[in-house]
Design a protein around this motif. Structure first.
Motif, PDB file in Angstrom:
ATOM      1  N   ASP A  76       0.809  -1.219   0.000  1.00  0.00           N
ATOM      2  CA  ASP A  76       0.000   0.000   0.000  1.00  0.00           C
ATOM      3  C   ASP A  76       0.842   1.269   0.000  1.00  0.00           C
ATOM      4  OD1 ASP A  76      -2.732  -1.220   0.332  1.00  0.00           O
ATOM      5  OD2 ASP A  76      -1.769  -2.015   2.132  1.00  0.00           O
ATOM      6  N   TYR A  77       2.175   1.131   0.115  1.00  0.00           N
ATOM      7  CA  TYR A  77       3.043   2.306   0.148  1.00  0.00           C
ATOM      8  C   TYR A  77       2.876   3.177  -1.096  1.00  0.00           C
ATOM      9  CZ  TYR A  77       5.713   0.168   4.001  1.00  0.00           C
ATOM     10  OH  TYR A  77       6.105  -0.389   5.185  1.00  0.00           O
ATOM     11  N   ILE A  80       0.150   5.605  -0.847  1.00  0.00           N
ATOM     12  CA  ILE A  80       0.447   6.696   0.082  1.00  0.00           C
ATOM     13  C   ILE A  80       1.352   7.727  -0.589  1.00  0.00           C
ATOM     14  CG2 ILE A  80       1.521   7.288   2.285  1.00  0.00           C
ATOM     15  CD1 ILE A  80       0.835   4.479   3.249  1.00  0.00           C
ATOM     16  N   SER A  84       0.597  11.602  -1.463  1.00  0.00           N
ATOM     17  CA  SER A  84       1.464  12.645  -0.907  1.00  0.00           C
ATOM     18  C   SER A  84       2.007  13.557  -1.998  1.00  0.00           C
ATOM     19  CB  SER A  84       2.617  12.012  -0.124  1.00  0.00           C
ATOM     20  OG  SER A  84       2.147  11.217   0.939  1.00  0.00           O
ATOM     21  N   TYR A 268      -2.033  10.046   3.831  1.00  0.00           N
ATOM     22  CA  TYR A 268      -2.630   8.746   3.564  1.00  0.00           C
ATOM     23  C   TYR A 268      -4.157   8.837   3.445  1.00  0.00           C
ATOM     24  CZ  TYR A 268      -3.252   8.590   8.698  1.00  0.00           C
ATOM     25  OH  TYR A 268      -3.572   8.867  10.002  1.00  0.00           O
ATOM     26  N   LEU A 271      -5.587   6.644   0.693  1.00  0.00           N
ATOM     27  CA  LEU A 271      -5.597   5.228   1.063  1.00  0.00           C
ATOM     28  C   LEU A 271      -6.794   4.922   1.955  1.00  0.00           C
ATOM     29  CD1 LEU A 271      -4.036   2.490   1.074  1.00  0.00           C
ATOM     30  CD2 LEU A 271      -2.948   3.290   3.185  1.00  0.00           C
TER      31      LEU A 271
END
Length: 519
Positions: A76-77, A80, A84, A268, A271
């Motif tokens: 899931d990075y 994010i 960002s 985040y 997400l």
């Protein structure tokens, strides 16, 4: 004569002095916390449901007890980072332009003193820190940016120089690469956004075919920012001292700066937003439903664990909540609102002022939410939770959670707080940043300011008051800043050497003659 009424609103910054993390550090810590315990608790909650009920039969998917339970992880990075770079790209670029200022700020409380850091660089290179700059040696493609101040940074140039001398120092190499990835990613996102807005500089308004080609460019986030996420969410940083090798000191400093930058720019919201809706429809996407349900459990456990560890220290004080006793000698405290999730505000306020209501606008660890009925349970007992017939999640709005705002309990909470603020003479706002993802709360303050209610904003730092006033006017989207009064407060909660609450009283003696006799 009745005392003037003052209401207060606390954000995350108000609790930093108590030892709690800032909002950005809180976000990073959440993704470091293992979720195994929360997965197990969620499975037990599923098993306790009556599988013959209409709730389990119609709302939950078939064979829900046999389905895999999913949690947020490394995969899931990318989402994010994408969020960002898209929404915080200007914040990232501003941080990099002011890198030296941020490093000096961090060095004031770092494990190695600034003088020792400078001496380490001098001993290793034979040069003073800042004598070697890479502004002429490194240039970013002009299509991405006309000029980049990062390469004229004394500390970034120091990292590059040490990399020349120690090319095999992987920690420093990864840290520098992570910063460069964020630089290129933020510049690239800005370029992509500009291209998508200006594919055709001019075109006839009546021909919509030209509009159909807008938004066709996108940035591949597959590798951008991943290095930095691996660093800050990986193994904890190893402490260093002035006795360590200079390259190790600067490598650790680079990691510290990287973590600070992520804590200030990590977003985040996308997400959470992409998963929160599935709390209301687990059949549609079981994986996303379980991810967000377990994530909220993890958030609650993380906060509760910190609460238990710090409770004794927090009760003893000092801090903003304890300072209210001084303020209350001259004014009547009408209400307290907060975006924080722990129970400290309510606990400490009610110890001193049992009659003062405390409103949690983003939920708290003592509340639970039933997404099936859009129902909030306020401070339920353990027995009530165990006997509850449906799935519950902690009522904690991290950077999302719009649906619970429509529940009767939460709607009433906002209206009641607004009414109490409106009836107050002054509203003091402490540790709250007016960020864009708190638009529902910012709107509340905007309405109060437009109605002429005075907002006393306490800002941590020493920036120009006129600049800060303009910034807060922009954040609140006000046509005038007349209703805003800015106070710069330091780490000891003082304004120009005076306790913040005394500065508040002194300020309103002079600008509110009607209040002066009563203060």
């Amino acid at each position: 004569m009745e005392k003037p009424a003052v209401s207060l609103f606390f954000g995350a910054g108000a609790e930093v002095g108590y030892g709690l993390p800032s909002g950005g550090q809180f976000a990073l810590d959440l993704f470091r916390v293992p979720a195994d315990q929360d997965k197990a608790a969620f499975k037990e909650q599923l098993k306790a449901l009556d599988n013959t009920s209409a709730y389990a039969t119609k709302w939950l998917p078939d064979d829900y007890l046999k389905k895999r339970i999913h949690v947020f992880g490394k995969s899931d990075y990318e989402g994010i980072i994408a969020s960002s770079l898209e929404y915080r790209k200007d914040d990232i670029l501003t941080y990099l332009e002011q890198l030296d200022q941020h490093v000096l700020r961090l060095l004031r409380s770092w494990t190695v003193r600034e003088d020792d850091v400078r001496e380490a660089f001098r001993a290793e290179t034979g040069h003073e820190l800042g004598q070697i700059l890479y502004g002429q040696a490194v240039r970013l493609n002009s299509r991405l940016a006309e000029s980049v101040g990062l390469f004229n940074s004394a500390f970034f140039s120091a990292w590059l120089k040490l990399l020349e001398l120690h090319p095999d120092q992987t920690g420093l190499q990864h840290g520098v690469r992570a910063i460069l990835e964020l630089l290129v990613g933020a510049c690239g996102q800005r370029l992509v956004a500009k291209l998508n807005e200006e594919v055709f500089e001019t075109a006839p308004d009546k021909l919509s075919v030209f509009d159909d080609l807008s938004g066709i460019f996108s940035l591949n986030y597959h590798s951008v920012g991943q290095t930095g996420m691996d660093i800050v969410l990986g193994e904890p940083a190893q402490p260093v001292t002035e006795e360590d090798a200079p390259v190790d000191i600067f490598s650790a400093l680079c990691r510290t700066v990287l973590e600070d930058m992520y804590s200030r720019t990590l977003d985040y919201q996308a997400l959470v937003d992409s998963h929160f809706r599935y709390l209301y429809n687990p059949k549609a996407h079981w994986a996303r439903f379980t991810r967000i349900a377990i994530f909220l459990r993890t958030v609650r456990r993380y906060i509760s664990r910190a609460d238990a560890h710090l409770m004794e220290k927090i009760v003893a004080g000092p801090g903003y909540y304890h300072d209210l006793s001084g303020l209350a000698q001259a004014v009547r405290i009408a209400a307290v609102g907060t975006t924080n999730y722990n129970g400290f505000v309510r606990e400490l306020v009610h110890r001193q002022f049992p009659e003062v209501p405390v409103y949690y606008l983003n939920g708290c660890v003592e509340e639970y939410y039933d997404p099936y009925c859009n129902l909030i349970l306020e401070q339920p007992t353990t027995e009530e939770l165990d006997a509850y017939p449906r799935l519950l999640v902690p009522l904690i709005f991290t950077q999302s959670g719009i649906k619970p705002l429509t529940s009767v309990t939460m709607s009433r909470r906002y209206v009641e707080l607004y009414d109490r603020f409106e009836q107050s003479d002054v509203i003091a706002i402490i540790g709250y940043g007016f960020n864009g993802d708190d638009g529902h709360i910012n709107g509340l303050f905007r309405s109060l300011a437009e109605a002429g209610k005075r907002l006393a904003i306490f800002h941590y730092g020493s920036e120009s008051l006129s600049v800060l006033k303009s910034e807060y006017q922009t954040k609140l989207r006000l046509s005038s800043a007349d209703a805003l009064d800015i106070f710069t407060v330091d780490s000891s909660r003082s304004v120009a050497g005076m306790p913040w609450w005394q500065a508040l009283l002194e300020k309103y003696e002079s600008i509110h003659p009607a209040l002066a006799p009563r203060i």
